[in-house]
Design a protein around this motif. Sequence first.
Motif, PDB file in Angstrom:
ATOM      1  N   ASP A  65      77.168   8.554  33.535  1.00 14.50           N
ATOM      2  CA  ASP A  65      76.898   7.372  34.359  1.00 14.50           C
ATOM      3  C   ASP A  65      75.412   7.048  34.256  1.00 14.50           C
ATOM      4  O   ASP A  65      74.564   7.905  34.533  1.00 14.50           O
ATOM      5  CB  ASP A  65      77.280   7.669  35.814  1.00 14.50           C
ATOM      6  N   ASP A  66      75.095   5.825  33.846  1.00 13.47           N
ATOM      7  CA  ASP A  66      73.686   5.465  33.669  1.00 13.47           C
ATOM      8  C   ASP A  66      72.933   5.422  34.995  1.00 13.47           C
ATOM      9  O   ASP A  66      71.704   5.341  35.018  1.00 13.47           O
ATOM     10  CB  ASP A  66      73.555   4.123  32.947  1.00 13.47           C
ATOM     11  N   ARG A  67      73.648   5.512  36.132  1.00 14.87           N
ATOM     12  CA  ARG A  67      72.995   5.519  37.447  1.00 14.87           C
ATOM     13  C   ARG A  67      72.674   6.931  37.934  1.00 14.87           C
ATOM     14  O   ARG A  67      72.052   7.097  38.979  1.00 14.87           O
ATOM     15  CB  ARG A  67      73.886   4.802  38.465  1.00 14.87           C
ATOM     16  N   TRP A  68      73.130   7.963  37.202  1.00 15.60           N
ATOM     17  CA  TRP A  68      72.775   9.325  37.576  1.00 15.60           C
ATOM     18  C   TRP A  68      71.269   9.528  37.461  1.00 15.60           C
ATOM     19  O   TRP A  68      70.603   8.906  36.627  1.00 15.60           O
ATOM     20  CB  TRP A  68      73.485  10.329  36.679  1.00 15.60           C
ATOM     21  N   SER A  69      70.738  10.435  38.253  1.00 13.34           N
ATOM     22  CA  SER A  69      69.318  10.764  38.147  1.00 13.34           C
ATOM     23  C   SER A  69      69.049  11.447  36.819  1.00 13.34           C
ATOM     24  O   SER A  69      69.956  12.020  36.193  1.00 13.34           O
ATOM     25  CB  SER A  69      68.906  11.688  39.289  1.00 13.34           C
ATOM     26  N   SER A  70      67.808  11.408  36.396  1.00 15.88           N
ATOM     27  CA  SER A  70      67.440  12.058  35.127  1.00 15.88           C
ATOM     28  C   SER A  70      67.667  13.558  35.208  1.00 15.88           C
ATOM     29  O   SER A  70      68.059  14.199  34.221  1.00 15.88           O
ATOM     30  CB  SER A  70      65.982  11.752  34.787  1.00 15.88           C
ATOM     31  N   GLN A  71      67.461  14.140  36.412  1.00 16.67           N
ATOM     32  CA  GLN A  71      67.660  15.582  36.563  1.00 16.67           C
ATOM     33  C   GLN A  71      69.133  15.951  36.417  1.00 16.67           C
ATOM     34  O   GLN A  71      69.471  16.928  35.728  1.00 16.67           O
ATOM     35  CB  GLN A  71      67.139  16.047  37.934  1.00 16.67           C
ATOM     36  N   LEU A  72      70.018  15.175  37.067  1.00 15.04           N
ATOM     37  CA  LEU A  72      71.442  15.465  36.964  1.00 15.04           C
ATOM     38  C   LEU A  72      71.934  15.265  35.540  1.00 15.04           C
ATOM     39  O   LEU A  72      72.686  16.092  35.005  1.00 15.04           O
ATOM     40  CB  LEU A  72      72.234  14.570  37.924  1.00 15.04           C
ATOM     41  N   THR A  73      71.499  14.191  34.906  1.00 15.06           N
ATOM     42  CA  THR A  73      71.906  13.922  33.525  1.00 15.06           C
ATOM     43  C   THR A  73      71.474  15.051  32.602  1.00 15.06           C
ATOM     44  O   THR A  73      72.259  15.537  31.780  1.00 15.06           O
ATOM     45  CB  THR A  73      71.305  12.595  33.044  1.00 15.06           C
ATOM     46  N   ALA A  74      70.229  15.481  32.730  1.00 16.02           N
ATOM     47  CA  ALA A  74      69.723  16.550  31.868  1.00 16.02           C
ATOM     48  C   ALA A  74      70.500  17.842  32.086  1.00 16.02           C
ATOM     49  O   ALA A  74      70.814  18.566  31.129  1.00 16.02           O
ATOM     50  CB  ALA A  74      68.235  16.769  32.136  1.00 16.02           C
ATOM     51  N   SER A  75      70.838  18.128  33.327  1.00 23.65           N
ATOM     52  CA  SER A  75      71.583  19.351  33.635  1.00 23.65           C
ATOM     53  C   SER A  75      72.980  19.320  33.016  1.00 23.65           C
ATOM     54  O   SER A  75      73.435  20.301  32.409  1.00 23.65           O
ATOM     55  CB  SER A  75      71.680  19.529  35.149  1.00 23.65           C
ATOM     56  N   LEU A  76      73.676  18.181  33.167  1.00 24.06           N
ATOM     57  CA  LEU A  76      75.020  18.068  32.609  1.00 24.06           C
ATOM     58  C   LEU A  76      74.987  18.090  31.078  1.00 24.06           C
ATOM     59  O   LEU A  76      75.835  18.716  30.431  1.00 24.06           O
ATOM     60  CB  LEU A  76      75.674  16.784  33.106  1.00 24.06           C
ATOM     61  N   GLU A  77      74.001  17.419  30.494  1.00 29.45           N
ATOM     62  CA  GLU A  77      73.868  17.428  29.035  1.00 29.45           C
ATOM     63  C   GLU A  77      73.645  18.847  28.526  1.00 29.45           C
ATOM     64  O   GLU A  77      74.212  19.253  27.504  1.00 29.45           O
ATOM     65  CB  GLU A  77      72.710  16.532  28.602  1.00 29.45           C
ATOM     66  N   ARG A 101      78.138  17.890  42.850  1.00 34.07           N
ATOM     67  CA  ARG A 101      77.870  17.597  41.449  1.00 34.07           C
ATOM     68  C   ARG A 101      79.193  17.423  40.701  1.00 34.07           C
ATOM     69  O   ARG A 101      80.148  18.177  40.911  1.00 34.07           O
ATOM     70  CB  ARG A 101      77.073  18.773  40.880  1.00 34.07           C
ATOM     71  N   PRO A 102      79.290  16.420  39.802  1.00 27.24           N
ATOM     72  CA  PRO A 102      80.541  16.218  39.062  1.00 27.24           C
ATOM     73  C   PRO A 102      80.898  17.442  38.213  1.00 27.24           C
ATOM     74  O   PRO A 102      80.031  18.080  37.637  1.00 27.24           O
ATOM     75  CB  PRO A 102      80.228  15.019  38.160  1.00 27.24           C
ATOM     76  N   ARG A 103      82.186  17.753  38.183  1.00 29.31           N
ATOM     77  CA  ARG A 103      82.672  18.802  37.302  1.00 29.31           C
ATOM     78  C   ARG A 103      83.119  18.181  35.982  1.00 29.31           C
ATOM     79  O   ARG A 103      83.533  17.031  35.939  1.00 29.31           O
ATOM     80  CB  ARG A 103      83.851  19.542  37.938  1.00 29.31           C
ATOM     81  N   VAL A 104      83.053  18.951  34.917  1.00 27.62           N
ATOM     82  CA  VAL A 104      83.507  18.484  33.608  1.00 27.62           C
ATOM     83  C   VAL A 104      84.930  18.977  33.393  1.00 27.62           C
ATOM     84  O   VAL A 104      85.203  20.178  33.437  1.00 27.62           O
ATOM     85  CB  VAL A 104      82.601  18.999  32.478  1.00 27.62           C
TER      86      VAL A 104
END
Length: 409
Positions: A65-77, A101-104
Amino acid sequence: MASSSAQIRCALERIEWGDRDSVVAPLRRAISGRRATFVRAPSAPEVLVRALEIRARGGVPAIGDDRWSSQLTASLEADLAAAELGADTAWATFTSGSTDRPRVVLRSESSWSSSYAAVTELLGLTPDDVVYAPAPLVSSLSLFAAVHALSEGSDIRVPVGHSLAASDLADATILHSTPFALGLAVDAIEAGVPHSVRVALIGGDRASHTLRDRARRAGIDVVAYYGAAELSFVAVDLGDGLRPFPGVDVDVRGGTVWVRSDFIASGYLASDSGPFEVDAAGWATVGDRATYDSTGALVLGGRADGAILTAAATVIPEDVEHTLRGAPDVRDVAVLGVEHPRMGALVTAVIESTTPDVRALREFAAAHLSLPQRPRAWYWSAELPRTASGKLDRAALAVAVNQGALTKL
């Protein structure tokens, strides 16, 4: 019907986007190591094409989601990059993240494609249809809608922004989304916006009887279903209550729904944990509560871990919400438990309405809810917080209530 590379490639030609070579090199590395490829961009059409390109080349797309924070995005990536996936993994999707936090969620190609024929029949889907999926593609509901439509030779529409655009209704013949999006569509249609929608496939939450009636008056047949990101389709309501979806076995054990089908996900990413559980016989659950009514229809009661313990009673928020959505001038409602020193938790309702009338709401609750279910505190919000898929964001709502950020009625 499984979606072939030829069908996907044909679909790619119908949507223009930038330089495809930008994803090829990292994609080759991801495929060779059985890693998921993270996809994130502000344009939904671009995201969809990139994801389909990755899948056509044998990779595993994971749409963020492009609205996720940079920290959350980096963690999930980082979690996705570190995880080696099973050989049959085709899709990596995210849970709604409504409480944390979203689960994969990992799933095979067949866990989706094996349901295509039943969905096509329920909708009467043909290659002449245009399927509109207005919820962001981070929602597995929308991604499934897109992949299913394209596999059947139908067109797919996804919004440029993050939610339904009334102008998109002009040529859309099928809406696949949540009750929230259906409400927006019906609002627009009642205001005079032209549309071509003949059927709405609605999941993600319960659609109220009022909303379904409004949709029918607008010429839209509503096919409602119950499912979960981990389970896919579980039950469908064609107007006579929730019945097992074609190809699905449903069992209610001790008040908890268990499901057996070919649609079940493979599991979570190794770094994630959650309510998804599969027993030795292949039955799976995410902890949803339910009973059967006198006709044998499934009556949902929400997640066991979301129950409100108030005094000596257990209250399921979704049950109260479903009832209160039928109150006059209520557009939507969220119910949560607020900590109380003597009662454990107070049943608290947050109303989304233009003209909230707490006296009328209390009278309605007294007439339609049992004593423990009746809210002890009422708040008002012009717009309830929602997740990317349109579900109530209960975590954000709890913070707003506890911080005094909402108007108390």
